[in-house]
Design a protein around this motif. Structure first.
Motif, PDB file in Angstrom:
ATOM      1  N   SER B 121      74.991  98.675  16.158  1.00 58.73           N
ATOM      2  CA  SER B 121      74.977 100.247  16.310  1.00 58.73           C
ATOM      3  C   SER B 121      73.698 100.672  16.772  1.00 58.73           C
ATOM      4  N   GLN B 122      72.562  99.994  17.359  1.00 58.98           N
ATOM      5  CA  GLN B 122      71.337 100.419  17.788  1.00 58.98           C
ATOM      6  C   GLN B 122      70.985 100.057  19.141  1.00 58.98           C
ATOM      7  N   TYR B 123      71.465  99.004  19.561  1.00 60.02           N
ATOM      8  CA  TYR B 123      71.057  98.495  20.790  1.00 60.02           C
ATOM      9  C   TYR B 123      71.301  99.232  21.819  1.00 60.02           C
ATOM     10  N   ASN B 124      72.081 100.204  22.110  1.00 59.75           N
ATOM     11  CA  ASN B 124      72.298 101.007  23.313  1.00 59.75           C
ATOM     12  C   ASN B 124      71.711 102.409  23.032  1.00 59.75           C
ATOM     13  N   ASN B 125      71.173 102.479  21.922  1.00 62.50           N
ATOM     14  CA  ASN B 125      70.436 103.828  21.769  1.00 62.50           C
ATOM     15  C   ASN B 125      69.024 104.067  22.662  1.00 62.50           C
ATOM     16  N   ASP B 126      68.860 105.058  23.279  1.00 66.12           N
ATOM     17  CA  ASP B 126      67.369 105.049  23.623  1.00 66.12           C
ATOM     18  C   ASP B 126      66.381 104.977  22.754  1.00 66.12           C
ATOM     19  N   LYS B 127      66.579 105.735  21.721  1.00 65.10           N
ATOM     20  CA  LYS B 127      65.818 105.743  20.545  1.00 65.10           C
ATOM     21  C   LYS B 127      66.556 105.375  19.293  1.00 65.10           C
ATOM     22  N   PRO B 128      66.379 104.156  18.803  1.00 66.41           N
ATOM     23  CA  PRO B 128      67.054 103.959  17.579  1.00 66.41           C
ATOM     24  C   PRO B 128      67.174 104.889  16.409  1.00 66.41           C
ATOM     25  N   GLU B 129      68.451 105.213  15.814  1.00 69.02           N
ATOM     26  CA  GLU B 129      68.382 105.957  14.615  1.00 69.02           C
ATOM     27  C   GLU B 129      67.283 105.946  13.651  1.00 69.02           C
ATOM     28  N   GLY B 130      67.091 106.696  12.969  1.00 75.42           N
ATOM     29  CA  GLY B 130      66.166 106.664  11.878  1.00 75.42           C
ATOM     30  C   GLY B 130      66.624 106.068  10.591  1.00 75.42           C
ATOM     31  N   VAL B 131      66.008 105.178   9.835  1.00 73.48           N
ATOM     32  CA  VAL B 131      66.556 104.670   8.565  1.00 73.48           C
ATOM     33  C   VAL B 131      65.746 105.402   7.490  1.00 73.48           C
ATOM     34  N   HIS B 132      66.375 106.105   6.597  1.00 70.37           N
ATOM     35  CA  HIS B 132      65.483 107.048   5.842  1.00 70.37           C
ATOM     36  C   HIS B 132      65.228 106.618   4.562  1.00 70.37           C
ATOM     37  N   ASN B 133      65.856 105.460   3.786  1.00 67.00           N
ATOM     38  CA  ASN B 133      65.901 105.230   2.453  1.00 67.00           C
ATOM     39  C   ASN B 133      65.052 103.975   2.206  1.00 67.00           C
ATOM     40  N   LEU B 134      63.984 103.649   3.091  1.00 67.32           N
ATOM     41  CA  LEU B 134      63.223 102.348   2.638  1.00 67.32           C
ATOM     42  C   LEU B 134      62.630 102.543   1.450  1.00 67.32           C
ATOM     43  N   THR B 135      62.243 103.836   0.764  1.00 66.84           N
ATOM     44  CA  THR B 135      61.492 103.556  -0.138  1.00 66.84           C
ATOM     45  C   THR B 135      62.220 102.775  -1.388  1.00 66.84           C
ATOM     46  N   CYS B 136      63.628 102.751  -1.202  1.00 61.40           N
ATOM     47  CA  CYS B 136      64.412 102.011  -2.173  1.00 61.40           C
ATOM     48  C   CYS B 136      64.091 100.398  -2.236  1.00 61.40           C
ATOM     49  N   LEU B 137      63.274 100.077  -1.299  1.00 59.32           N
ATOM     50  CA  LEU B 137      62.940  98.664  -1.168  1.00 59.32           C
ATOM     51  C   LEU B 137      61.821  98.433  -2.197  1.00 59.32           C
ATOM     52  N   ILE B 138      61.058  99.551  -2.472  1.00 60.60           N
ATOM     53  CA  ILE B 138      60.083  99.462  -3.478  1.00 60.60           C
ATOM     54  C   ILE B 138      60.495  99.487  -4.741  1.00 60.60           C
ATOM     55  N   SER B 139      61.038 100.719  -5.241  1.00 62.83           N
ATOM     56  CA  SER B 139      61.880 100.816  -6.594  1.00 62.83           C
ATOM     57  C   SER B 139      62.678  99.788  -6.829  1.00 62.83           C
ATOM     58  N   LYS B 140      63.264  99.281  -5.864  1.00 65.40           N
ATOM     59  CA  LYS B 140      64.252  97.957  -6.302  1.00 65.40           C
ATOM     60  C   LYS B 140      63.622  96.748  -6.040  1.00 65.40           C
ATOM     61  N   ARG B 141      62.540  96.651  -5.496  1.00 63.30           N
ATOM     62  CA  ARG B 141      61.831  95.359  -5.252  1.00 63.30           C
ATOM     63  C   ARG B 141      62.643  94.279  -4.538  1.00 63.30           C
ATOM     64  N   ILE B 142      63.315  94.915  -3.337  1.00 61.34           N
ATOM     65  CA  ILE B 142      64.215  94.209  -2.350  1.00 61.34           C
ATOM     66  C   ILE B 142      63.391  93.559  -1.246  1.00 61.34           C
ATOM     67  N   ARG B 143      64.060  92.520  -0.915  1.00 57.94           N
ATOM     68  CA  ARG B 143      63.377  91.734   0.273  1.00 57.94           C
ATOM     69  C   ARG B 143      64.333  91.761   1.290  1.00 57.94           C
ATOM     70  N   MET B 144      63.865  92.227   2.538  1.00 65.61           N
ATOM     71  CA  MET B 144      64.491  92.603   3.773  1.00 65.61           C
ATOM     72  C   MET B 144      64.030  91.466   4.812  1.00 65.61           C
ATOM     73  N   GLU B 145      64.884  90.911   5.513  1.00 67.97           N
ATOM     74  CA  GLU B 145      64.199  89.696   6.339  1.00 67.97           C
ATOM     75  C   GLU B 145      65.106  89.449   7.401  1.00 67.97           C
ATOM     76  N   GLY B 146      64.610  89.609   8.724  1.00 66.71           N
ATOM     77  CA  GLY B 146      65.126  89.453   9.997  1.00 66.71           C
ATOM     78  C   GLY B 146      65.139  87.717  10.281  1.00 66.71           C
ATOM     79  N   PHE B 147      66.425  87.227  11.037  1.00 66.39           N
ATOM     80  CA  PHE B 147      65.980  85.810  11.300  1.00 66.39           C
ATOM     81  C   PHE B 147      66.585  85.616  12.715  1.00 66.39           C
ATOM     82  N   LEU B 148      66.485  84.745  13.323  1.00 70.29           N
ATOM     83  CA  LEU B 148      67.099  84.055  14.735  1.00 70.29           C
ATOM     84  C   LEU B 148      67.573  82.683  14.460  1.00 70.29           C
ATOM     85  N   VAL B 149      68.610  82.297  14.820  1.00 70.88           N
ATOM     86  CA  VAL B 149      69.191  81.165  14.641  1.00 70.88           C
ATOM     87  C   VAL B 149      68.377  79.914  15.065  1.00 70.88           C
TER      88      VAL B 149
END
Lengths: 208, 208
Positions: B121-149
């Motif tokens: 959804s973001q690749y064709n945006n000049d400026k990608p949309e902001g993601v606002h709820n990243l503090t949830c990563l802290i309160s819920k101790r979440i791991r978010m990880e990118g990968f390439l095959v």
């Protein structure tokens, strides 16, 4: 508590290796000042950001950071990070969120790690600022992980074992920001959000 | 390639466990349709989102997802996710980014994992949309990880060993979207960004 937070967040979540490039935001804060010193113990190169000249001096001269900068004097955070990390950042210890995180994402190295300890720039926003550069997490295969210190309390004996001799030898130093009297507490709390404190903000209710 | 991507992203990055709750966006796409089937093999509960009624039917009836929904018909993605995951999401396999990621963050469970495969959804945006709820990563101790095959190509023999018997038994199925003739290629490419394709978009240049 800040000591255990720095210990768990840096050693357990960041998995630092000798020679890696580490960036710490809010680096003169209670946790940041220790993360920088831990990074030096491991043999990393460490840069911190803070919000005043005095704090920057403290980072370089008291806490042993390799470099430090005043983010309020940087019109372009991306350019500032490129100046201090021409080859990029392996580990980012995140305390602030928002614009700084966006700039860091552009400057992370492949397979870097971002440890989310806090996002103090965002807590008082009705709607937190958007972070726009998350696609960097994919192209650079970055792991971003939040943590809370109670999950690591079982490491407390290991933490003391590391800290106590180093504090005695003066290899780890620590600065607190003490406000006197209960009546100073509200202003001290507000000060956290404007970056007025240095180190852990403590309120001394009475001296007896 | 989509097979290996789904395999590495789900088994290696998500570390799924039996009984966990899995959400896949762009779930009828080349990678998503396999992730859902892998999740069922492990014994997870899996829900997918897609952009049409036909795709939703495919997810439920052909690929064996427990539930699926058309995100275009959901005015409130947060409410939609709460409906399908009243107890929250353990694993999110991210293919789209933007608003969906923000809604997912609100619905993750403690110590959840978010695997970033793509953010179409973001690749064709000049400026990608902001993601606002990243503090949830802290309160819920979440791991978010990118990968390439390509980082996981060494697992190709293990992947084939798992896939070949299951494809033969019909336990794993696969749908491609074939456009005919080189002249159809530009429209097929554009279709990826409007969600027109189902499964891997292939252009058959010639049949001989």
């Amino acid at each position: 508590m800040p000591g255990m937070t720095a210990y768990a967040g840096f050693f357990e979540v960041c998995s630092p290796k000798q020679g890696e490039y580490v960036f710490v935001s809010a680096a003169s804060g209670a946790v940041g000042q220790l993360v920088g010193q831990f990074a030096k113990l491991v043999g990393c190169y460490v840069v911190g950001s803070a919000g005043s000249k005095d704090k920057v001096d403290l980072l370089k001269n008291k806490f042993g950071f390799d470099e430090a900068f005043n983010y309020k004097e940087e019109p372009d955070l991306d350019a500032a990070l490129k100046r201090y990390f021409p080859e990029g950042i392996n580990i980012y210890f995140e305390n602030v969120g928002g614009k700084m995180l966006d700039a860091v994402l552009l400057n992370m190295r492949i397979q870097g790690r971002i440890t989310l300890c806090g996002m103090i720039s965002q807590y008082n926003n009705d709607k937190p600022e958007g972070v726009h550069n998350l696609t960097c997490l994919i192209s650079k295969r970055i792991r971003m992980e939040g943590f809370l210190v109670p999950d690591y309390f079982h490491l407390y004996p290991k933490f003391l074992e590391m800290m106590i001799p180093r504090i005695k030898e003066g290899k780890i130093v620590y600065v607190e920001d003490k406000a006197e009297g209960l009546e100073s507490a509200p202003a001290a709390l507000v000060g956290l959000f404007s970056g007025r404190n240095v180190g852990k903000q403590v309120v001394e209710v009475a001296t007896e």
